[in-house]
Design a protein around this motif. Structure first.
Motif, mmCIF file in Angstrom:
data_model
loop_
_atom_site.group_PDB
_atom_site.id
_atom_site.type_symbol
_atom_site.label_atom_id
_atom_site.label_comp_id
_atom_site.label_asym_id
_atom_site.label_seq_id
_atom_site.Cartn_x
_atom_site.Cartn_y
_atom_site.Cartn_z
ATOM 1 N N HIS A 1 0.749 -1.129 0.050
ATOM 2 C CA HIS A 1 0.062 -0.038 -0.092
ATOM 3 C C HIS A 1 0.879 1.349 -0.021
ATOM 4 C CE1 HIS A 1 -3.554 -2.019 0.710
ATOM 5 N NE2 HIS A 1 -3.086 -2.953 1.629
ATOM 6 N N ASP A 2 0.510 2.403 -0.857
ATOM 7 C CA ASP A 2 1.057 3.508 -0.684
ATOM 8 C C ASP A 2 1.083 4.065 0.634
ATOM 9 O OD1 ASP A 2 1.905 3.365 -3.243
ATOM 10 O OD2 ASP A 2 0.215 4.584 -3.832
ATOM 11 N N LEU A 3 1.627 4.933 1.174
ATOM 12 C CA LEU A 3 1.671 5.428 2.617
ATOM 13 C C LEU A 3 1.154 6.758 2.206
ATOM 14 C CD1 LEU A 3 4.787 4.128 4.298
ATOM 15 C CD2 LEU A 3 2.517 3.454 4.511
ATOM 16 N N SER A 4 1.024 7.673 3.413
ATOM 17 C CA SER A 4 0.720 9.231 3.116
ATOM 18 C C SER A 4 1.865 10.005 2.896
ATOM 19 C CB SER A 4 -0.022 9.560 4.443
ATOM 20 O OG SER A 4 0.773 9.599 5.669
ATOM 21 N N GLU B 1 6.170 3.445 0.347
ATOM 22 C CA GLU B 1 5.026 2.340 0.538
ATOM 23 C C GLU B 1 5.398 1.408 1.594
ATOM 24 O OE1 GLU B 1 4.884 -0.214 -3.113
ATOM 25 O OE2 GLU B 1 6.876 -0.167 -3.167
ATOM 26 N N ALA B 2 4.304 0.619 2.021
ATOM 27 C CA ALA B 2 4.421 -0.495 3.111
ATOM 28 C C ALA B 2 4.238 -1.666 2.386
ATOM 29 C CB ALA B 2 3.508 -0.353 4.304
ATOM 30 N N ILE B 3 5.106 -2.613 2.590
ATOM 31 C CA ILE B 3 4.817 -3.995 1.960
ATOM 32 C C ILE B 3 4.911 -4.997 3.043
ATOM 33 C CG2 ILE B 3 5.883 -5.832 0.447
ATOM 34 C CD1 ILE B 3 7.233 -3.135 -1.125
ATOM 35 N N GLN B 4 3.897 -5.871 3.078
ATOM 36 C CA GLN B 4 4.116 -7.070 4.215
ATOM 37 C C GLN B 4 4.255 -8.646 3.317
ATOM 38 O OE1 GLN B 4 0.667 -6.973 6.797
ATOM 39 N NE2 GLN B 4 2.224 -6.471 8.331
ATOM 40 N N VAL B 5 5.153 -9.252 3.897
ATOM 41 C CA VAL B 5 5.393 -10.557 3.162
ATOM 42 C C VAL B 5 5.679 -11.690 4.337
ATOM 43 C CG1 VAL B 5 7.403 -11.727 1.889
ATOM 44 C CG2 VAL B 5 6.830 -9.464 1.559
ATOM 45 N N ARG B 6 5.225 -12.814 3.966
ATOM 46 C CA ARG B 6 5.443 -13.752 4.938
ATOM 47 C C ARG B 6 6.580 -14.576 4.196
ATOM 48 N NH1 ARG B 6 1.409 -17.920 4.283
ATOM 49 N NH2 ARG B 6 2.831 -19.081 3.289
ATOM 50 N N VAL B 7 7.496 -14.905 5.398
ATOM 51 C CA VAL B 7 8.767 -15.598 4.883
ATOM 52 C C VAL B 7 8.756 -16.853 5.470
ATOM 53 C CG1 VAL B 7 11.491 -15.521 4.439
ATOM 54 C CG2 VAL B 7 9.928 -13.537 4.346
ATOM 55 N N ILE C 1 8.946 -0.674 5.133
ATOM 56 C CA ILE C 1 8.680 0.717 4.800
ATOM 57 C C ILE C 1 9.736 1.544 4.015
ATOM 58 C CG2 ILE C 1 7.819 3.091 5.931
ATOM 59 C CD1 ILE C 1 6.123 0.666 6.734
ATOM 60 N N VAL C 2 9.426 1.450 2.640
ATOM 61 C CA VAL C 2 10.246 1.676 1.710
ATOM 62 C C VAL C 2 10.006 2.661 0.558
ATOM 63 C CG1 VAL C 2 11.299 -0.755 1.924
ATOM 64 C CG2 VAL C 2 9.374 -0.305 0.461
ATOM 65 N N GLU C 3 11.012 3.207 0.031
ATOM 66 C CA GLU C 3 10.582 4.223 -1.172
ATOM 67 C C GLU C 3 10.210 3.454 -2.232
ATOM 68 O OE1 GLU C 3 13.688 7.461 -2.051
ATOM 69 O OE2 GLU C 3 14.820 6.235 -0.703
ATOM 70 N N LYS C 4 9.228 3.782 -2.871
ATOM 71 C CA LYS C 4 8.603 3.352 -3.899
ATOM 72 C C LYS C 4 9.529 3.249 -5.214
ATOM 73 C CE LYS C 4 4.302 3.687 -5.317
ATOM 74 N NZ LYS C 4 3.092 3.974 -5.832
ATOM 75 N N GLY C 5 9.315 2.208 -5.901
ATOM 76 C CA GLY C 5 10.302 2.330 -7.243
ATOM 77 C C GLY C 5 11.538 1.482 -7.112
ATOM 78 N N LYS C 6 11.925 1.241 -5.792
ATOM 79 C CA LYS C 6 13.262 0.780 -5.735
ATOM 80 C C LYS C 6 13.145 -0.756 -5.205
ATOM 81 C CE LYS C 6 15.921 4.805 -4.025
ATOM 82 N NZ LYS C 6 16.760 5.211 -2.949
ATOM 83 N N PRO C 7 14.323 -1.506 -5.925
ATOM 84 C CA PRO C 7 13.931 -3.007 -5.571
ATOM 85 C C PRO C 7 13.795 -3.307 -4.038
ATOM 86 C CG PRO C 7 16.014 -2.628 -6.908
ATOM 87 C CD PRO C 7 15.434 -1.075 -6.447
ATOM 88 N N LEU C 8 12.910 -4.126 -3.553
ATOM 89 C CA LEU C 8 12.853 -4.340 -2.399
ATOM 90 C C LEU C 8 13.965 -5.073 -1.648
ATOM 91 C CD1 LEU C 8 10.903 -4.365 0.199
ATOM 92 C CD2 LEU C 8 10.177 -6.631 -0.653
ATOM 93 N N VAL C 9 14.866 -5.901 -2.462
ATOM 94 C CA VAL C 9 16.207 -6.555 -1.723
ATOM 95 C C VAL C 9 17.248 -6.449 -2.615
ATOM 96 C CG1 VAL C 9 16.946 -8.769 -0.975
ATOM 97 C CG2 VAL C 9 14.320 -8.490 -1.070
ATOM 98 N N GLU C 10 18.233 -5.926 -1.929
ATOM 99 C CA GLU C 10 19.630 -5.846 -2.491
ATOM 100 C C GLU C 10 20.396 -6.736 -2.172
ATOM 101 O OE1 GLU C 10 23.317 -2.590 -2.926
ATOM 102 O OE2 GLU C 10 21.452 -1.842 -2.422
ATOM 103 N N PRO C 11 20.877 -7.739 -2.811
ATOM 104 C CA PRO C 11 21.818 -8.997 -2.357
ATOM 105 C C PRO C 11 23.258 -8.130 -1.941
ATOM 106 C CG PRO C 11 21.041 -9.413 -4.589
ATOM 107 C CD PRO C 11 20.599 -8.208 -4.216
#
Length: 138
Positions: A43-46, A51-57, A126-136
């Motif tokens: 979801h986009d944040l205010s 944006e906020a992203i939730q993931v089950r790992v 809680i991340v910037e939109k448009g950037k890859p979520l994971v950077e190895p």
């Protein structure tokens, strides 16, 4: 035809494979054996541009999520099992069901299931939109 679409989708998302993650339309991501990530919500944040992203790992016994970082904060809640987290510059910490961990933006970290059974976490980013979520990180 469905097989061709899945292959094409996998090829289109090879830019985020560093940890073996490739987006698939149903929210489940292909990755290294024994490690499964399921996108739950995004979801986009205010705050514009965030944006906020939730993931089950889910981690199989002994499985490691190798060193990586995120373009924002990660908030971890262990759903089951025992997971050892190594955040660069801090001693390793082993969390069990119900424990939480905060990983600062850009912090290099890894996680390993140190139990005998499958372990799972709920990761909220809680991340910037448009950037890859994971950077190895090597």
């Amino acid at each position: 035809m469905k097989k061709h679409k899945n292959i094409l989708a996998s090829l289109l998302f090879t830019g985020v494979i560093g940890l073996g993650l490739a987006a698939i339309p149903n929210g489940v991501q292909a990755q290294q054996p024994g490690l499964k990530r399921v996108d739950l919500q995004r979801h986009d944040l205010s705050a514009p541009g965030w944006e906020a992203i939730q993931v089950r790992v889910d981690f199989g016994p002994g499985v490691v999520a190798p060193r990586h970082r995120h373009p924002g904060e990660e908030i971890i809640y262990v759903l089951r099992g025992s997971i050892e987290y190594q955040v660069e510059g801090k001693p390793p910490v082993t969390l069990k069901t119900g424990d939480v961990l905060f990983v600062p933006a850009g912090a290099i970290h890894s996680a390993k299931n140190v139990g005998r059974d499958e372990a799972s976490e709920l990761a909220t980013y809680i991340v910037e939109k448009g950037k890859p979520l994971v950077e190895p990180v090597k």
